[in-house]
Scaffold this active site. Sequence first.
Site, short mmCIF file in Angstrom:
data_model
loop_
_atom_site.label_atom_id
_atom_site.label_comp_id
_atom_site.label_asym_id
_atom_site.label_seq_id
_atom_site.Cartn_x
_atom_site.Cartn_y
_atom_site.Cartn_z
N CYS A 156 -1.30 1.04 7.44
CA CYS A 156 -2.75 0.78 7.62
C CYS A 156 -3.20 -0.50 6.90
CB CYS A 156 -3.58 1.96 7.14
SG CYS A 156 -3.31 3.47 8.08
N ARG A 157 -3.24 -0.45 5.55
CA ARG A 157 -3.85 -1.56 4.80
C ARG A 157 -2.93 -2.78 4.64
NH1 ARG A 157 -5.22 2.10 -0.24
NH2 ARG A 157 -3.32 3.04 0.60
N SER A 158 -1.70 -2.58 4.16
CA SER A 158 -0.87 -3.76 3.88
C SER A 158 -0.45 -4.54 5.13
CB SER A 158 0.33 -3.42 2.98
OG SER A 158 1.15 -2.43 3.54
N CYS A 176 0.86 -1.19 0.00
CA CYS A 176 0.00 0.00 0.00
C CYS A 176 0.90 1.23 0.00
CB CYS A 176 -0.98 0.00 1.18
SG CYS A 176 -0.21 0.09 2.80
N ASN A 222 2.36 1.50 4.25
CA ASN A 222 2.69 0.25 4.96
C ASN A 222 2.44 0.37 6.47
OD1 ASN A 222 5.58 -1.90 5.59
ND2 ASN A 222 3.50 -2.52 5.18
N ASP A 256 -8.09 3.91 1.10
CA ASP A 256 -7.13 4.31 2.12
C ASP A 256 -7.89 4.82 3.35
OD1 ASP A 256 -5.15 5.36 3.65
OD2 ASP A 256 -4.19 6.45 2.02
P1 4NP Z 1 -1.74 2.94 4.07
O1 4NP Z 1 -2.33 4.32 4.64
O2 4NP Z 1 -1.23 3.22 2.69
O3 4NP Z 1 -2.92 2.03 4.06
O4 4NP Z 1 -0.65 2.51 5.04
C1 4NP Z 1 -1.56 5.49 4.72
C2 4NP Z 1 -0.67 5.68 5.74
C3 4NP Z 1 0.06 6.85 5.84
C4 4NP Z 1 -0.12 7.83 4.89
C5 4NP Z 1 -1.00 7.65 3.86
C6 4NP Z 1 -1.72 6.47 3.76
N1 4NP Z 1 0.61 9.04 5.00
O5 4NP Z 1 0.35 9.95 4.19
O6 4NP Z 1 1.47 9.17 5.87
#
Ligand code: 4NP
Length: 147
Positions: A12-14, A7, A10, A117
């Site tokens: 939240c989702r992955s 994702c 790394n 997201d």
């Molecule tokens: P992820 O979510 O891609 O599911 O881990 C996010 C985590 C952090 C950020 C964006 C999306 N960020 O902008 O820091």
Amino acid sequence: MKILMVCLGNICRSPLAEGIMQQLVGQNGLDWQIDSAGTGDWHVGEGPDRRSVRTALNHGMDISTQVCRQFTRHDFNAFDLILVMDKYNRSDVLAMAPDEQSSAKVKLLLGDKEVPDPYFDESEFETVFEMIEQGCKDIIKQLSGSV
Ligand code: 4NP
């Protein structure tokens, strides 16, 4: 089979995808290796987002020991399948692919749908968990015939 979940952050989702797939793989007696990475580098070295940790715990799964890392070109060699959460992740990963064989390893976890997201919306985490769980079950079914 070696599968990498990808994702943006790394956190939240992955990490959820790694934990869920690992658990399903174990339950199905499959000898697969599962890892996760982010296309971005903002959270490298950190643990998963506390909301993902909490959502996983609600489902009896501890993902708190995972450590964030960034996706690298080396991952195209190290993994058989690279499952991305959304189309942004897909274009970021494909932009790094050295050849056609590497590009062919990159697929959306949900086939033609995206895992949204949840970073800016607390209420999305449970939905995201359920979407990822279904996606992982579908992948196992496609690749092994079980679940
Ligand atoms: P992820 O979510 O891609 O599911 O881990 C996010 C985590 C952090 C950020 C964006 C999306 N960020 O902008 O820091």
